[in-house]
Design an enzyme around this catalytic site. Structure first.
Site, PDB file in Angstrom:
ATOM      1  N   SER A   1      88.029  26.986  22.339  1.00 35.10           N
ATOM      2  CA  SER A   1      89.174  27.245  23.197  1.00 35.10           C
ATOM      3  C   SER A   1      90.454  27.285  22.360  1.00 35.10           C
ATOM      4  O   SER A   1      90.540  28.015  21.390  1.00 35.10           O
ATOM      5  CB  SER A   1      89.234  26.193  24.312  1.00 35.10           C
ATOM      6  OG  SER A   1      90.057  26.621  25.373  1.00 35.10           O
TER       7      SER A   1
ATOM      8  N   ASP B   1      84.842  29.680  28.322  1.00 35.30           N
ATOM      9  CA  ASP B   1      85.459  28.640  27.501  1.00 35.30           C
ATOM     10  C   ASP B   1      84.430  27.718  26.836  1.00 35.30           C
ATOM     11  O   ASP B   1      83.574  27.140  27.502  1.00 35.30           O
ATOM     12  CB  ASP B   1      86.388  27.810  28.394  1.00 35.30           C
ATOM     13  CG  ASP B   1      87.386  26.992  27.614  1.00 35.30           C
ATOM     14  OD1 ASP B   1      87.039  26.492  26.536  1.00 35.30           O
ATOM     15  OD2 ASP B   1      88.523  26.843  28.091  1.00 35.30           O
TER      16      ASP B   1
END
Length: 345
Positions: A66, A183
């Protein structure tokens, strides 16, 4: 989960040579750096990197997911800690952040595509592949079809970071090679174990910018609007009531509920990964929301302060390696009982 490193890595070759020769012929310890997920809080990674550079701490390999993948990819490509801060300062206010949003209408897959953010990253990365980076890097995303973490270590760096940074429900999943990714923080928010499996490292430093349960519960996680002057309080209350009903990210609404449920799983995973790291750097913030990029200054400073506080522990890692090298040399000319005494101690 694919855990085999696909060599060759240009950066890893350089790290290997450094470990063999180092400065003055001494063995340089191989230290890995893990950069966690965390939205805007991930700007603290840049502050940590600045301190590591200033103190000459050698980093042999990086793992990120991320926001950690975003910052880590820029550093691995050759940007300095100072340049990372310059990039952070570009998002100086909410309009600057909104300019990078490519909204999906209707929002069936998510609220934004994330293509503008990827192109923003490519100003520095261009079309670089993992083999082109100055430092070895692995990027972790979540494979939505297999429901497992996926490690990117080859191909386009910017596309891998895009996949790793696609916040569930906020960003549309990223399609690469016929698969859907989201993510990396959903499955490996602090990928210490993965980095250890990928490289033969002497130690791992983990930078965890995710909030503790106590921090997450803070009212600062709820508020998006500042307090108003008395003359505007009536209007403000009316607007807040309206905004509470239409903003899916508002406290108690569907995306906020989803985010909190995801956070519960992430904190559990992080606790395990923290135990696997040799040094953990955990910046703390007075006020924080995941989209609070305009307050870059507090995050950078928090990263610097946490890294500075961790320097004694980091230097101990380097000193331990030096001591082991000296003991190995001494053992070559000392009686055989030397090693037994060292282990007994």
């Amino acid at each position: 989960m694919n855990i085999q490193l696909q060599l060759p890595f240009q950066g890893w070759r350089r790290a290997e040579e450094s470990s063999k020769h180092g400065s003055g012929g001494a063995k340089t310890p191989k230290i890995g750096l893990v950069l966690s997920s965390g939205g805007a809080r991930g700007l603290a990674h840049a502050g940590v990197i600045q301190v590591l550079e200033e103190e000459g701490i050698p980093i042999a390999a990086i793992a990120g997911c991320s926001m950690g993948a975003y910052v880590g990819s820029l550093w691995a490509s050759g940007l300095s800690g100072t340049q990372l801060e310059e990039r952070a300062r570009e998002i100086k206010d909410r309009p600057a952040l909104k300019a990078l949003m490519d909204y999906i209408i209707p929002p069936s897959e998510g609220l934004i595509r994330g293509e503008k953010l990827r192109k923003h990253l490519e100003r520095d990365l261009g079309d670089k592949t993992f083999a082109d980076l100055n430092k070895p890097l692995i990027v972790i995303a979540t494979d939505l079809d297999r429901l497992t973490p996926h490690v990117f270590d080859s191909g386009s760096v910017s596309h891998a970071v895009h996949a790793s940074s696609a916040i569930p429900a906020v960003c549309a999943p990223v399609r690469l090679n016929g698969r859907r990714y989201t993510d990396g923080g959903a499955s490996e928010p602090l990928p210490v174990t993965i980095l250890k499996k990928r490289f033969h490292l002497d130690a791992v430093i983990a930078v965890n910018v995710m909030p503790s349960p106590e921090e997450f519960e803070s009212k600062n996680e709820r508020g998006l609007l500042p307090d108003d002057k008395p003359a505007f309080q009536v209007f403000s209350r009316m607007f807040r009531t309206f905004w509470q009903k239409v903003n899916l990210l508002a406290y108690g609404n569907v995306l906020d509920t989803f985010r909190r449920a995801l956070m519960a799983a992430q904190l559990h995973l992080i606790a395990k990964e923290v135990a696997a790291a040799d040094v953990v750097i955990h910046p703390h913030f007075a006020i924080s929301t995941w989209h609070d990029f305009e307050n870059f200054g507090q995050y950078l400073q928090a990263g610097r302060e946490a890294a500075t506080a961790a320097l004694p522990a980091i230097r101990a890692l380097l000193q331990t390696e030096t001591n082991l090298n000296q003991e190995t040399i001494s053992h070559e000319i000392a009686p055989s009982h030397t090693r037994l005494e060292r282990h007994a101690a």
